[in-house]
Design an enzyme around this catalytic site. Structure first.
Site, short mmCIF file in Angstrom:
data_model
loop_
_atom_site.label_atom_id
_atom_site.label_comp_id
_atom_site.label_asym_id
_atom_site.label_seq_id
_atom_site.Cartn_x
_atom_site.Cartn_y
_atom_site.Cartn_z
N GLY A 634 12.98 -70.54 -3.49
CA GLY A 634 12.60 -69.80 -4.69
C GLY A 634 13.27 -70.37 -5.92
O GLY A 634 14.17 -71.20 -5.82
N GLY A 636 14.31 -69.05 -10.00
CA GLY A 636 14.25 -68.00 -11.03
C GLY A 636 14.95 -68.48 -12.27
O GLY A 636 15.37 -69.63 -12.35
N GLY A 637 15.05 -67.60 -13.23
CA GLY A 637 15.70 -67.95 -14.48
C GLY A 637 17.15 -68.37 -14.26
O GLY A 637 17.69 -69.20 -14.98
N TYR A 638 17.72 -67.84 -13.25
CA TYR A 638 19.13 -68.07 -12.97
C TYR A 638 19.36 -69.44 -12.34
O TYR A 638 20.38 -70.09 -12.55
CB TYR A 638 19.61 -66.96 -12.04
N GLY A 639 18.41 -69.88 -11.56
CA GLY A 639 18.56 -71.15 -10.88
C GLY A 639 17.75 -71.15 -9.60
O GLY A 639 16.88 -70.30 -9.39
N LYS A 640 18.06 -72.11 -8.74
CA LYS A 640 17.29 -72.23 -7.50
C LYS A 640 17.88 -71.36 -6.39
O LYS A 640 19.07 -71.10 -6.37
CB LYS A 640 17.29 -73.68 -7.04
N VAL A 641 17.00 -70.96 -5.49
CA VAL A 641 17.46 -70.22 -4.32
C VAL A 641 17.23 -71.10 -3.08
O VAL A 641 16.12 -71.58 -2.86
CB VAL A 641 16.70 -68.89 -4.14
N ASP A 751 13.93 -56.48 -14.26
CA ASP A 751 12.92 -57.45 -13.88
C ASP A 751 12.31 -57.09 -12.53
O ASP A 751 12.31 -57.89 -11.59
CB ASP A 751 13.52 -58.85 -13.87
#
Ligand SMILES: *[C@@H]1O[C@H](CO)[C@@H](O)[C@H](O)[C@H]1NC(C)=O
Ligand SMILES: *[C@@H]1O[C@H](CO)[C@@H](O)[C@H](O)[C@H]1NC(C)=O
Ligand SMILES: *[C@@H]1O[C@H](CO)[C@@H](O)[C@H](O)[C@H]1NC(C)=O
Ligand SMILES: *[C@@H]1O[C@H](CO)[C@@H](O)[C@H](O)[C@H]1NC(C)=O
Ligand SMILES: *[C@@H]1O[C@H](CO)[C@@H](O)[C@H](O)[C@H]1NC(C)=O
Ligand SMILES: *[C@@H]1O[C@H](CO)[C@@H](O)[C@H](O)[C@H]1NC(C)=O
Ligand SMILES: *[C@@H]1O[C@H](CO)[C@@H](O)[C@H](O)[C@H]1NC(C)=O
Ligand SMILES: *[C@@H]1O[C@H](CO)[C@@H](O)[C@H](O)[C@H]1NC(C)=O
Ligand SMILES: *[C@@H]1O[C@H](CO)[C@@H](O)[C@H](O)[C@H]1NC(C)=O
Ligand SMILES: *[C@@H]1O[C@H](CO)[C@@H](O)[C@H](O)[C@H]1NC(C)=O
Ligand SMILES: *[C@@H]1O[C@H](CO)[C@@H](O)[C@H](O)[C@H]1NC(C)=O
Ligand SMILES: *[C@@H]1O[C@H](CO)[C@@H](O)[C@H](O)[C@H]1NC(C)=O
Length: 850
Positions: A634, A636-641, A751
């Site tokens: 995944g 997101g805005g935060y970074g990769k998962v 969110d």
């Protein structure tokens, strides 16, 4: 727009049927559950409205039902009453920094037993409507800024046991109607501005034991009838102005009286003969203009304190002052006493290791001492300012005199345990012969003796511990006195620590019901007053460490079965239903409010994060094959998962902050500390973190069934049945409700969307990504202001609450809106925005055409 796993429904009308069906289903659950009396609910809302709650303690009062959804400070009867409703039994808002005023609507809580708003800063008057709550037993308003006079109507409280209005600014007279309080044991009305005479009618109170009216503007004369109050133990009237009137001679005939305190009251005339006060243990008549001689009658062997200083007494010291076995303080200073001082006052006295005796004869006309002036080391004698000081032998007793005991102490001993090695908040519980030292988390209690029957605490310390611990049904080794300080009054303030009993090495904390019970024992005066220690005050109840999770101060005592039925209804009512309904209505009032970014007082960072694993960068790299792009699940805005496998085989999701998303170390750890306290089956749980080599990562449990969106858009092979969809809807609602109401401080997700609802192996919905949502803001000082904050709008198009989008003001309702959109997605299979169509508008149009 296919609805997977369901018959293809193409017409908007048919889709609508499903929406209505879900609403109906939720409504049915709602209607099924028994609710709090609506009159009381609306009263509580008014009460909240008239209070200001700067720390947001009453935030939980915005949603659900008072008796069924853990409203802070509300305790209800554990069953419905005759009318089929739940009713509020106790309102407990001790020490919550509340301001504002008390709403007259309080009077509508007509089954209330305890009204406790002690130690806030509430102003305004005492609403007369309280007088209509005839069930009321404890009226606890002390320690506020209340003004105005005492309403006559309070005299109608025929079940009242205790009225505490002390430490306010109440003025006007004491209403004679108080003589109707047939069950009142405690009238604590000291430290106000009450005026007028003490009504003689108070003597008709059959069970009154403590009458505390000190520090007011009461005027004379004192009613002689008070001596007829059959059960009076303490009469404390210091610092009033009785205009030169006399102490009624009848006050010498109070056979049960333990304490008579009339310090600084402008009293004149003689001291009544106390030979018919056989139990008196504490007499303070200092700072008046009493004249005549000291009564010669016998004194109780329990007497600890005699203070007759600063009067106009004449004559000699009576023989009855000799050999009083528990005497701690005798002050006769500043009178016109004469003759000789009998040494039998101290010579025959044997002190045990904790006892001291202070004798002050200063500034009189004593001419000699009969017997020897020599005394035990713990006896001090003051003779300053007497003719007897012309005798050189006595010079040692003629210097400045030690006036009082210094009993103040802070406990520094480690309860006979080795130097502290318990990690905070653990502390050593006091060791006892049967229990070795062990680390446990104490409860902290602010406690104060309001009118103690002694001047020196030291000899009573052990019996005090005995009194409290036996009152709680505990072992004395479970109680520790943290600090002790005398305060004006005199009152004795203490902080107590109460430890769980030693059961085995793994039990180191109290459980939830024990905590609630202990709070009730102190706050409901379940620990009976003691003749020596007198009445006590409950100042505060501090929950640290693991106890911070306990909903303060109590919650409804509903049985488990009742709860189960009700919780479902409440959640459905408060989240799902309101979400969907609000989408249909799409009309919510916008209140004008000023911006605030005020936060809760900062959360303390503790280095040790309980149950959180601190991973190294190396371990993370190993788990993800050096962050191989194949492991990315995944973004997101935060970074990769990344999907990772730990060395023990556990599969985890690793969220790695990309550059630009890094937080300061302090902020990062604070965030983790916050997240580590959130546990709910509908939240993805945090396992650990990594903060090394300029990297910040959060490690979560891995959700094998991916996101809800995957299942709705056909990426997954398992179709979701209607029942599964309802289960997922309820699960996500519970997760969000928990973030809003149980997290402390509350968290707004900001969110919520179908890709942030993850599904575990059993398709239990778990809300994800809440860690990066900012803390819910704390409401501003004035009025019934909901939580909001002015901020840059974040979130995902299609899920954004239009009101938030327009006003930039975030509230919990923004999350509820987004969740409603998710529900519509589940019902229709649509994306929130697709081909220029907005799901909310589509549903709305369809609904209107039904
Ligand atoms: C109230 O709090 C208790 C204990 O934290 C919890 O078990 C219960 O589910 C809560 N009830 C509701 C309706 O939130
Ligand atoms: C309800 O409360 C009463 C008194 O407060 C108590 O006697 C009773 O056991 C309680 N019942 C339940 C089911 O908790
Ligand atoms: C109440 O107000 C006073 C003075 O304004 C302040 O000193 C005190 O700390 C306040 N108490 C509480 C509990 O907020
Ligand atoms: C309440 O106010 C007092 C002083 O005004 C402050 O010391 C205390 O921390 C506040 N309590 C809470 C729980 O915020
Ligand atoms: C002294 O106090 C004790 C307990 O506090 C009580 O039992 C006793 O009766 C008292 N004695 C007198 C003479 O008052
Ligand atoms: C005490 O003082 C009053 C006046 O306040 C006076 O009338 C009375 O005689 C005095 N009594 C004695 C014993 O001095
Ligand atoms: C008490 O004594 C003081 C001085 O010792 C004197 O000024 C005052 O008048 C006396 N008061 C009475 C009521 O006797
Ligand atoms: C000392 O005497 C007091 C009574 O004055 C008693 O309560 C206390 O228990 C005694 N202490 C010891 C250590 O004997
Ligand atoms: C003091 O003690 C002595 C001897 O122990 C005894 O003779 C005397 O009567 C006592 N005095 C009083 C006032 O108790
Ligand atoms: C009493 O005196 C002895 C000897 O001076 C001293 O050791 C002891 O601490 C004193 N007790 C108190 C309570 O002060
Ligand atoms: C106890 O600790 C408090 C706060 O640290 C301090 O203000 C006080 O002076 C101490 N009291 C004594 C008797 O040491
Ligand atoms: C509450 O009690 C703790 C100790 O138990 C004390 O340190 C704190 O100052 C108290 N807070 C208030 C507001 O009284």
């Amino acid at each position: 727009m296919a609805i997977l796993g369901m018959p293809q429904l193409t017409s908007a009308k048919l889709r609508m049927n499903f929406v209505l069906c879900l609403c109906w289903y939720l409504l049915l659950i709602c209607a099924d559950s028994q609710r709090t009396d609506p009159d009381e609910v609306s009263a509580l809302r008014s009460i909240k409205k008239s209070l200001n709650d700067p720390y947001g303690y009453l935030a939980s009062w915005r949603r659900g039902d008072p008796c069924n959804s853990n409203w802070t400070g509300i305790v209800c009867y554990n069953r419905t009453l005759e009318d089929g409703h739940f009713h509020v039994r106790e309102l407990l808002l001790l020490n919550r920094n509340l301001t504002g005023s008390l709403s007259p609507e309080l009077g509508r809580l007509s089954y209330l037993i305890i009204l406790d708003v002690m130690w806030n800063n509430i102003s305004g008057t005492i609403p007369k409507e309280i007088g209509s709550i005839t069930t009321l037993e404890l009226l606890l308003l002390n320690g506020n800024q209340l003004t105005g006079s005492l309403p006559d109507e309070l005299g109608n409280l025929s079940n009242l046991d205790r009225i505490q209005i002390d430490q306010n600014h109440i003025s006007g007279p004491i209403p004679p109607s108080f003589s109707n309080l047939r069950k009142a044991k405690h009238l604590h009305m000291n430290n106000n501005s009450l005026s007028g005479q003490i009504p003689a009618e108070l003597s008709q109170l059959p069970v009154l034991v403590h009458l505390l009216l000190d520090n007011n503007n009461l005027s004379g004369p004192l009613p002689p009838e008070l001596s007829e109050t059959p059960n009076l133990l303490i009469l404390q009237l210091d610092n009033n102005n009785f205009d030169g009137s006399m102490i009624p001679s009848s006050y010498g005939n109070m056979s049960r009286l333990l304490k008579l305190s009339l310090r600084n009251c402008s009293l004149q005339g003689p001291i009544p003969n106390w030979s018919n006060n056989p139990n008196i243990a504490y007499i303070d008549l200092s700072l008046n203009q009493l004249n005549g001689t000291i009564p010669t009658g016998a004194l109780s062997e329990n007497i600890t304190t005699i203070d007759l200083s600063s009067n106009n007494l004449t004559g000699t010291i009576p023989a009855s002052f000799s050999s009083l076995p528990r005497l701690q303080k005798l002050s006769l200073a500043n009178n016109s006493l004469s003759g000789s001082i009998p040494s039998t006052i101290w010579q025959n006295r044997t002190l045990n290791s904790t006892e001291r005796l202070i004798l002050d004869f200063g500034y009189n006309m004593f001419s000699n001492i009969s017997g020897s002036p020599l005394a035990a080391p713990n006896i001090t004698i003051g003779l300053q300012g007497n003719p007897v000081c012309s005798n050189n032998i006595l010079l040692p007793f003629c210097g400045p005199h030690e006036e009082d005991f210094s009993n103040n102490f802070n406990t520094t001993n480690l309860n006979n345990c080795p130097p502290q090695i318990c990690p905070p908040p653990y502390e050593y519980a006091p060791a006892s012969p049967s229990v070795r030292c062990f680390c446990a988390v104490p409860l902290f209690i602010g406690y104060r003796l309001k009118s103690p029957g002694f001047s020196d605490f030291l000899p009573y310390e052990n019996s005090f511990k005995e009194y409290i611990s036996s009152g709680l049904g505990m072992n004395t080794s479970q109680l520790d006195i943290d600090s002790v300080a005398w305060q004006k009054g005199p009152r004795l303030r203490m902080y107590l620590k109460i430890f769980p009993a030693y059961v085995n090495d793994s039990v180191r904390t109290f459980n939830r019901s024990e905590i609630i019970w202990i709070r009730e024992m102190f706050g409901g005066w379940g620990i009976r007053d003691n003749e020596v220690f007198g009445p006590y005050e409950f100042l505060n109840f501090t929950l640290v460490g693991p106890y911070r999770e306990v909903p303060p101060p109590s919650s409804s005592g509903l049985s488990k079965g009742a709860l189960a039925g009700v919780i479902l209804g409440t959640i459905a009512g408060s989240v799902s239903l309101s979400a969907i309904v609000s989408i249909f209505i799409l009309r919510r009032h916008i209140k004008k409010q000023h911006t605030s970014s005020k936060r809760r007082p900062s959360t303390r960072i503790s280095i040790k994060l309980d149950g959180m694993k601190d991973f190294t960068y190396g371990e993370m790299a190993l788990a993800t094959n050096d962050f191989n792009s194949l492991t990315v699940v995944g973004q997101g805005g935060y970074g990769k998962v990344h999907r990772g496998v730990l060395s023990d085989g556990t599969v985890v999701a690793i969220k790695r902050a990309q550059e630009g998303s890094l937080q300061g170390e302090k902020e990062f750890l604070t965030e983790i500390e916050l997240l580590s306290r959130l546990h709910h089956r509908n939240l993805v749980s945090l396992i650990g973190y990594c903060d090394e080599e300029g990297e910040q990562m959060l490690i979560y449990e891995f959700m094998p069934n991916g996101t809800l969106r995957d299942h709705l858009s056909g990426k997954s092979k398992v179709p979701l049945s209607f029942a599964m969809r309802v289960k997922i809807a309820l699960g996500s609602a519970r997760g969000v409700l928990y973030l809003h109401t149980e997290a402390n401080p509350p968290i707004f997700h900001r969110d919520i969307k179908a890709t942030n609802i993850l599904l575990d192996s059993r398709f239990t919905a778990k809300v994800a990504d809440f860690g990066l949502s900012r803390l819910a803001p704390v409401p501003e000082l004035e009025g019934d202001v909901p939580s909001y904050v002015s901020t840059v709008v974040k979130g995902t198009p299609g899920y954004l609450d239009p009101e938030y989008f327009l006003t930039h003001k975030l509230t919990d309702k923004s999350d509820v809106y987004s969740l409603g959109v998710v529900f519509l997605e589940m019902l229709t299979g649509m994306h929130p925005i697709s081909h220029g169509k907005n799901i909310v508008r589509e549903v709305n149009v369809a609904y209107r055409s039904v």
